[in-house]
Motif scaffolding. Structure first.
Motif, PDB file in Angstrom:
ATOM      1  N   CYS A   1       0.857  -1.189   0.000  1.00  0.00           N
ATOM      2  CA  CYS A   1       0.000   0.000   0.000  1.00  0.00           C
ATOM      3  C   CYS A   1       0.894   1.240   0.000  1.00  0.00           C
ATOM      4  O   CYS A   1       1.888   1.295   0.715  1.00  0.00           O
ATOM      5  N   MET A   2       0.543   2.234  -0.809  1.00  0.00           N
ATOM      6  CA  MET A   2       1.351   3.449  -0.892  1.00  0.00           C
ATOM      7  C   MET A   2       0.827   4.536   0.055  1.00  0.00           C
ATOM      8  O   MET A   2       1.331   5.652   0.059  1.00  0.00           O
ATOM      9  N   HIS A   3      -0.197   4.237   0.789  1.00  0.00           N
ATOM     10  CA  HIS A   3      -0.789   5.193   1.740  1.00  0.00           C
ATOM     11  C   HIS A   3      -1.045   6.541   1.057  1.00  0.00           C
ATOM     12  O   HIS A   3      -0.521   7.582   1.466  1.00  0.00           O
ATOM     13  N   CYS A   4      -1.840   6.451   0.001  1.00  0.00           N
ATOM     14  CA  CYS A   4      -2.170   7.592  -0.862  1.00  0.00           C
ATOM     15  C   CYS A   4      -2.714   8.777  -0.062  1.00  0.00           C
ATOM     16  O   CYS A   4      -3.484   8.591   0.881  1.00  0.00           O
TER      17      CYS A   4
ATOM     18  N   PRO B   1      -8.001   6.326  -3.295  1.00  0.00           N
ATOM     19  CA  PRO B   1      -9.171   5.826  -4.019  1.00  0.00           C
ATOM     20  C   PRO B   1      -9.936   4.751  -3.241  1.00  0.00           C
ATOM     21  O   PRO B   1     -11.165   4.687  -3.315  1.00  0.00           O
ATOM     22  N   CYS B   2      -9.240   3.918  -2.485  1.00  0.00           N
ATOM     23  CA  CYS B   2      -9.911   2.866  -1.714  1.00  0.00           C
ATOM     24  C   CYS B   2     -10.890   3.487  -0.733  1.00  0.00           C
ATOM     25  O   CYS B   2     -12.017   3.028  -0.550  1.00  0.00           O
TER      26      CYS B   2
ATOM     27  N   CYS C   1      -7.883   0.468  -6.153  1.00  0.00           N
ATOM     28  CA  CYS C   1      -6.473   0.702  -5.816  1.00  0.00           C
ATOM     29  C   CYS C   1      -5.566   0.546  -7.036  1.00  0.00           C
ATOM     30  O   CYS C   1      -5.579  -0.502  -7.682  1.00  0.00           O
ATOM     31  N   PRO C   2      -4.757   1.566  -7.354  1.00  0.00           N
ATOM     32  CA  PRO C   2      -3.867   1.459  -8.515  1.00  0.00           C
ATOM     33  C   PRO C   2      -2.722   0.472  -8.304  1.00  0.00           C
ATOM     34  O   PRO C   2      -2.036   0.111  -9.247  1.00  0.00           O
ATOM     35  N   PHE C   3      -2.496   0.059  -7.072  1.00  0.00           N
ATOM     36  CA  PHE C   3      -1.346  -0.794  -6.767  1.00  0.00           C
ATOM     37  C   PHE C   3      -1.723  -2.227  -6.396  1.00  0.00           C
ATOM     38  O   PHE C   3      -0.865  -3.019  -6.043  1.00  0.00           O
TER      39      PHE C   3
ATOM     40  N   ALA D   1      -3.119  -3.258  -3.763  1.00  0.00           N
ATOM     41  CA  ALA D   1      -2.706  -3.497  -2.371  1.00  0.00           C
ATOM     42  C   ALA D   1      -3.697  -4.319  -1.545  1.00  0.00           C
ATOM     43  O   ALA D   1      -3.272  -5.192  -0.788  1.00  0.00           O
ATOM     44  N   PRO D   2      -4.997  -4.081  -1.648  1.00  0.00           N
ATOM     45  CA  PRO D   2      -5.921  -4.860  -0.803  1.00  0.00           C
ATOM     46  C   PRO D   2      -5.873  -6.358  -1.120  1.00  0.00           C
ATOM     47  O   PRO D   2      -5.837  -6.743  -2.284  1.00  0.00           O
TER      48      PRO D   2
ATOM     49  N   LYS E   1      -4.541  -5.382   4.276  1.00  0.00           N
ATOM     50  CA  LYS E   1      -3.517  -4.694   3.485  1.00  0.00           C
ATOM     51  C   LYS E   1      -2.424  -4.187   4.407  1.00  0.00           C
ATOM     52  O   LYS E   1      -2.563  -4.252   5.635  1.00  0.00           O
TER      53      LYS E   1
HETATM   54  S1  SF4 Z   1      -4.965   0.524  -0.596  1.00  0.00           S
HETATM   55 FE1  SF4 Z   1      -4.337   1.300  -2.600  1.00  0.00          FE
HETATM   56  S2  SF4 Z   1      -5.636   3.106  -2.942  1.00  0.00           S
HETATM   57 FE2  SF4 Z   1      -5.716   2.629  -0.759  1.00  0.00          FE
HETATM   58  S3  SF4 Z   1      -4.131   3.922   0.181  1.00  0.00           S
HETATM   59 FE3  SF4 Z   1      -3.208   1.903  -0.258  1.00  0.00          FE
HETATM   60  S4  SF4 Z   1      -2.273   2.157  -2.290  1.00  0.00           S
HETATM   61 FE4  SF4 Z   1      -3.728   3.862  -2.030  1.00  0.00          FE
END
Ligand code: SF4
Ligand code: SF4
Ligand code: SF4
Lengths: 65, 189
Positions: B57-60, B64-65, B99-101, B103-104, B120
């Motif tokens: 997870c990039m902790h955006c 978007p999540c 999620c663009p990555f 991660a979930p 995640k």
């Molecule tokens: S789960 Fe995905 S969208 Fe949500 S904060 Fe982490 S990287 Fe971003």
């Protein structure tokens, strides 16, 4: 029929090995608890739950350069 | 207030998967069978210009999540870490699509192919339960941030490719590295 006798030598070797590792684990565990104790005094002085630049974190940053 | 970020230095990542293993080990109490919070992606594998990057997870900042979750599971901590509440999660999987990555993560087994609770990366900072409580450990894993430490994956990275911590410090360190090795060796080339 051949009598099946357990190979006692092998067992005692295994036993010795497990005792050895158990002792190793005990030593490692005691070292960990010492490390944790140091760490908790570190954070106890700041009274915070979130991110703060502790000595541990500073050491990490320094290791990156 | 510091904002937490990850940064993976692709010029240093050797695809050893040490970060993946470190995460598994550190957060094992919370990870159901088959769940992997971090993974290493390799581009041009075996060819000139091969590069690997470690992702979780990039902790955006504008996650978007968080925007799509119908059960309002997500929240952001003061340190900019995106966390979620497994008690509220209905396992719909929207967050995974958003999620663009990727991660979930979802448990692989379950009755009637139900997805189960999402899991995640927590930036090793636990969850909504009380810090260091058994409930937190069982649902979210470790809480190294509260211990005054940083994520296990980054702290254990042998080549110091995966960086984690205060975004300003981490990006400063990366800038120093790029200045040292020159723009041609900056990231992907
Ligand atoms: S789960 Fe995905 S969208 Fe949500 S904060 Fe982490 S990287 Fe971003
Ligand atoms: S799976 Fe859970 S966390 Fe993800 S969007 Fe659905 S309810 Fe929210
Ligand atoms: S920060 Fe913690 S939970 Fe996230 S990938 Fe790293 S070790 Fe796993």
């Amino acid at each position: 029929m051949k009598e099946q006798k357990p190979d006692l030598q092998r067992r005692s070797l295994l036993k010795a090995l497990t005792i050895g590792t158990a002792a190793g684990v005990a030593v490692a565990a005691s070292q960990v608890s010492v490390a944790q104790a140091n760490e908790s005094t570190d954070s106890a002085t700041t009274h915070q739950d979130g991110y703060r630049e502790t000595a541990h974190i500073r050491n990490y940053y320094n290791s990156l350069r | 207030m510091a904002t937490m970020k990850f940064l993976c230095d692709t010029k240093r990542c050797i695809e050893c998967n040490g970060c993946v293993t470190a995460c598994k080990n550190e957060n094992d109490s919370a990870l159901e069978w088959g769940i992997q919070r971090r993974r290493v992606v390799t581009l041009h594998d075996g060819q000139p210009g091969e590069a690997s990057i470690s992702v979780a997870c990039m902790h955006c900042s504008d996650a978007p999540c968080m925007a799509v979750c119908p059960a309002d599971c997500f929240y952001r901590t003061e340190d900019g870490v995106v966390l979620h509440n497994k008690d509220k999660c209905i396992g719909c999987g929207y967050c995974l699509y958003a999620c663009p990555f990727g991660a979930p993560q979802f448990p692989k087994k379950g009755a009637f192919a139900a997805r189960g609770k999402m899991d995640k990366c927590t930036f090793c900072s636990g969850g909504p339960e009380e810090n260091f409580s058994e409930a937190e450990r069982q649902k979210y894993g470790s809480n190294r941030i509260a211990e005054g430490k940083l994520p296990m994956c980054a702290e254990l990275c042998a080549t110091k490719a995966l960086l984690a911590g205060d975004a300003e410090v981490v990006s400063g360190i990366y800038r120093e590295r790029v200045a040292y090795r020159g723009a041609d060796n900056a990231a992907w080339k």
